[in-house]
Design an enzyme around this catalytic site. Structure first.
Site, short mmCIF file in Angstrom:
data_model
loop_
_atom_site.label_atom_id
_atom_site.label_comp_id
_atom_site.label_asym_id
_atom_site.label_seq_id
_atom_site.Cartn_x
_atom_site.Cartn_y
_atom_site.Cartn_z
N GLY A 155 34.87 -22.04 7.50
CA GLY A 155 34.36 -23.40 7.57
C GLY A 155 35.47 -24.42 7.43
O GLY A 155 36.35 -24.29 6.58
N GLY A 182 34.61 -22.92 21.15
CA GLY A 182 35.93 -22.91 21.78
C GLY A 182 36.80 -21.80 21.25
O GLY A 182 36.38 -20.98 20.43
N SER A 195 11.71 -33.63 1.32
CA SER A 195 11.81 -32.70 0.20
C SER A 195 10.88 -31.50 0.40
O SER A 195 9.97 -31.53 1.23
CB SER A 195 11.45 -33.41 -1.12
OG SER A 195 10.11 -33.86 -1.09
N HIS A 245 19.58 -34.94 4.40
CA HIS A 245 18.36 -34.43 3.78
C HIS A 245 17.23 -35.39 4.15
O HIS A 245 17.23 -36.55 3.75
CB HIS A 245 18.55 -34.30 2.27
CG HIS A 245 19.75 -33.49 1.93
ND1 HIS A 245 19.81 -32.13 2.16
CD2 HIS A 245 20.96 -33.83 1.43
CE1 HIS A 245 20.99 -31.67 1.79
NE2 HIS A 245 21.71 -32.68 1.34
N GLU A 253 25.70 -23.42 5.81
CA GLU A 253 27.05 -22.84 5.92
C GLU A 253 26.98 -21.34 6.17
O GLU A 253 27.74 -20.80 6.97
CB GLU A 253 27.87 -23.12 4.66
CG GLU A 253 29.24 -22.47 4.70
CD GLU A 253 30.39 -23.44 4.54
OE1 GLU A 253 31.53 -23.01 4.79
OE2 GLU A 253 30.17 -24.59 4.17
N HIS A 270 29.47 -26.45 20.37
CA HIS A 270 30.74 -26.16 21.05
C HIS A 270 31.27 -24.82 20.53
O HIS A 270 31.36 -24.62 19.32
CB HIS A 270 31.75 -27.27 20.76
CG HIS A 270 33.16 -26.92 21.09
ND1 HIS A 270 33.63 -26.88 22.39
CD2 HIS A 270 34.21 -26.58 20.30
CE1 HIS A 270 34.91 -26.52 22.37
NE2 HIS A 270 35.28 -26.34 21.12
#
Length: 142
Positions: free
Chosen positions: A84, A110, A94, A91, A64, A108
């Site tokens: 966001g 835009g 590990s 995942h 993020e 993308h």
């Protein structure tokens, strides 16, 4: 010429992280490419889950952070900002120690939405997590 509208440095990107979750997790931007960013995150007590493995939430926080920063660099910050809208992560493998490296690339870009893919790998290049984030591009109110 790359996709980023804002010219910046790795040092400036890392200063954005002061007093944020990214700083607490040790996330550090390392490369600004023509159409991608790269960042690292330690796999240590800050990012472990109770079994001593990299916490999936830490991987999502890295994803993020990277998607948000990349999206922000693609807009005119005096007119728009990015938040966001949705994120997902798979995942794959590990990690217990060292660091992971994320690479974010656009799918993308835009006017009102952006979609970014973040691939997170361990120190020997094995895929640990793959994530996709959708960003909303919002108008600044002056």
């Amino acid at each position: 010429m790359g996709i980023f509208k804002t010219t910046t440095t790795v040092e400036a990107l890392n200063k954005w992280s002061a007093n944020t979750l990214a700083e607490q997790l040790g996330i550090s931007f390392t490369v600004i490419g023509e159409d991608y960013l790269e960042a690292t995150m330690p796999v240590d007590r800050r990012t472990h889950q109770p079994l001593g493995l990299l916490h999936g939430g830490a991987s999502v926080a890295l994803a993020e952070t990277m998607g948000s920063v990349a999206a922000t660099l693609c807009v005119d910050g005096t007119k728009h900002y990015c938040v966001g809208l949705e994120i997902n992560a798979n995942h794959i493998k590990s990690a217990r120690e060292g660091f992971v490296t994320g690479v974010v690339k656009p799918i993308h870009v835009g006017r009102k939405t952006q979609v970014w893919e973040i691939r997170i790998s361990n120190q020997i290049g094995e895929l640990v997590c793959i994530s996709r984030i959708t960003m909303a591009v919002l108008d600044r109110q002056n």
